[in-house]
Design an enzyme around this catalytic site. Structure first.
Site, PDB file in Angstrom:
ATOM      1  N   ARG A  46     -32.611  60.621 -19.215  1.00  0.00           N
ATOM      2  CA  ARG A  46     -31.751  60.209 -18.045  1.00  0.00           C
ATOM      3  C   ARG A  46     -30.098  60.577 -17.858  1.00  0.00           C
ATOM      4  NH1 ARG A  46     -34.670  55.835 -20.733  1.00  0.00           N
ATOM      5  NH2 ARG A  46     -33.373  54.861 -21.758  1.00  0.00           N
ATOM      6  N   LYS A 136     -22.675  45.505  -8.050  1.00  0.00           N
ATOM      7  CA  LYS A 136     -23.386  45.059  -6.897  1.00  0.00           C
ATOM      8  C   LYS A 136     -24.796  44.387  -7.462  1.00  0.00           C
ATOM      9  CE  LYS A 136     -27.311  47.112  -6.801  1.00  0.00           C
ATOM     10  NZ  LYS A 136     -28.764  48.567  -6.590  1.00  0.00           N
ATOM     11  N   GLU A 177     -26.089  42.786  -1.307  1.00  0.00           N
ATOM     12  CA  GLU A 177     -27.105  43.284  -1.070  1.00  0.00           C
ATOM     13  C   GLU A 177     -28.483  42.450  -0.364  1.00  0.00           C
ATOM     14  OE1 GLU A 177     -28.553  46.328  -3.329  1.00  0.00           O
ATOM     15  OE2 GLU A 177     -29.765  47.740  -2.026  1.00  0.00           O
ATOM     16  N   LYS A 219     -23.803  45.419   1.291  1.00  0.00           N
ATOM     17  CA  LYS A 219     -25.057  46.160   1.333  1.00  0.00           C
ATOM     18  C   LYS A 219     -25.959  46.303   2.231  1.00  0.00           C
ATOM     19  CE  LYS A 219     -27.158  49.866  -1.238  1.00  0.00           C
ATOM     20  NZ  LYS A 219     -26.926  50.633  -2.551  1.00  0.00           N
TER      21      LYS A 219
HETATM   22  P1  13P Z   1     -31.662  53.205  -1.546  1.00  0.00           P
HETATM   23  O1  13P Z   1     -30.754  53.556  -0.841  1.00  0.00           O
HETATM   24  O2  13P Z   1     -33.311  53.756  -3.081  1.00  0.00           O
HETATM   25  O3  13P Z   1     -32.466  51.484  -0.958  1.00  0.00           O
HETATM   26  O4  13P Z   1     -31.388  51.709  -3.001  1.00  0.00           O
HETATM   27  C1  13P Z   1     -30.110  52.071  -3.054  1.00  0.00           C
HETATM   28  C2  13P Z   1     -30.406  50.621  -3.946  1.00  0.00           C
HETATM   29  O5  13P Z   1     -28.880  50.279  -4.430  1.00  0.00           O
HETATM   30  C3  13P Z   1     -31.230  49.519  -3.410  1.00  0.00           C
HETATM   31  O6  13P Z   1     -30.109  48.439  -4.467  1.00  0.00           O
END
Ligand code: 13P
Length: 342
Positions: A46, A136, A177, A219
């Protein structure tokens, strides 16, 4: 004063020509990604994979920030720098995923609520200490038979707002998000409707929790036809529907929208971002915070072999460049073939 700093940091994250790399896959998610290229998900693998991404030369021209995971923010590059230092040396702002995942909601089959508020104030303080400047939190809304319910939308909106308020208190820019999934056979009109309802609830909750809109980023998902919908909307239709939906519910005080890719191919995500940026008259920066759409070609080129690092970094640099161009509406398909010819 504190808010002024958050405002300017939020604006830096959506600086023209730049966007965010989401490299914050949780341990089970990165395991899935590594498995897809036949690589075991050990801590070293990772780390080695994230090393490829974070030490790609000149990528700071196109990438403003990187979202890290709890394990990753504590790891180091091959040459012994912390990942945070390596990113900062490229002018890239480190961020951190702070939610603990979307978990099934009791009494609401098929729906999820995101966990992670317990102890969040202390975790934010530690992450800030480790160098994170933004955070986030992802909420997940599914479309299906009789879902989403109002309860699911309201619960997730409330959680997002409480998270965002804690971030601003702790001097981190919150990325909010609420992802309405593209999984399912729904039409683009249904995706529009649910995205609008969700964002409306989220902004109401943010207002109630006194979150400073200038010091946060949204987001959102793009507004798309469901993956299994027989009638797939065109690139132009997606761009117009997405921007129109955002205009209905996202206040102009928010400095930028950093779209997730959500299972689109890397090319589709870039094309959609490009088409949105060709539409005039929007109050926000229209940027990206892609996970899969930036990383899919990198994983494919790397395959877990250190002999492929240069090719994998070339692939990452190329996708970052294409998305940077899309920020100005200047991406063209032949950028892909030009790369194949190079
Ligand atoms: P994706 O662009 O693969 O959807 O991932 C963005 C992300 O941070 C999801 O939480």
């Amino acid at each position: 004063m504190k808010n002024e700093n958050l405002d300017s940091l939020a604006r830096k994250l959506v600086a023209p020509g730049k966007g965010i790399l989401a490299a914050d896959e949780s341990t089970p998610t990165i395991e899935k990604r590594l498995k897809s290229i036949g690589v075991a998900s050990t801590e070293e693998n990772r780390r080695a994979y994230r090393d490829v991404l974070f030490t790609t030369a000149s990528v700071g021209e196109f990438i403003s920030g990187v979202i890290l995971f709890d394990e990753t923010i504590r790891q180091k590059t091959r040459d012994g720098r912390t990942f945070v230092e390596a990113l900062e040396q490229q002018g890239i702002i480190p961020g951190i995923k702070v939610d603990k995942g979307a978990k099934p909601m009791a009494n609401f089959p098929g729906e999820k609520g995101t966990e992670g508020l317990d102890g969040l104030r202390d975790r934010l303080a530690e992450y800030r200490q480790l160098g994170a400047r933004f955070a986030k939190w992802r909420a997940v809304i599914s479309i299906g038979d009789k879902i989403p319910t109002r309860t699911c939308i309201a619960t997730n909106a409330e959680l997002l707002a409480r998270y965002a308020a804690l971030c601003q208190e702790g001097d981190l820019v919150p990325i909010v998000e609420p992802e309405v999934l593209m999984d399912g056979a729904h039409t683009i009109e249904r995706h529009f409707e649910v995205t609008q309802q969700t964002l409306e609830a989220v902004f109401r909750a943010l207002y109630e929790h006194r979150v400073v809109l200038e010091g946060m980023l949204l987001k959102p998902n793009m507004v798309l036809s469901g993956k299994e919908c027989p009638q797939q909307a065109s690139v132009q239709e997606v761009a117009e529907a997405t921007v129109s939906c955002m205009k209905h519910v996202v206040p102009a005080a928010v400095p930028g929208l950093v779209f997730l890719s959500g299972g689109q191919t890397d090319l589709q995500a870039t094309e959609h971002l490009n088409a949105m940026n060709r539409l005039s008259d929007v109050p926000w920066q229209l940027s990206f915070s892609f996970g899969r759409a930036l990383q899919a070609p990198v994983l494919k080129a790397w395959k877990g072999d250190s002999a492929n690092v240069a090719d994998a970094q070339k692939a990452f640099h190329h996708r970052a460049l294409c998305n940077s161009k899309a920020r100005f509406g200047k991406y063209t398909e032949d950028m892909e073939t030009a790369k194949a010819a190079a």
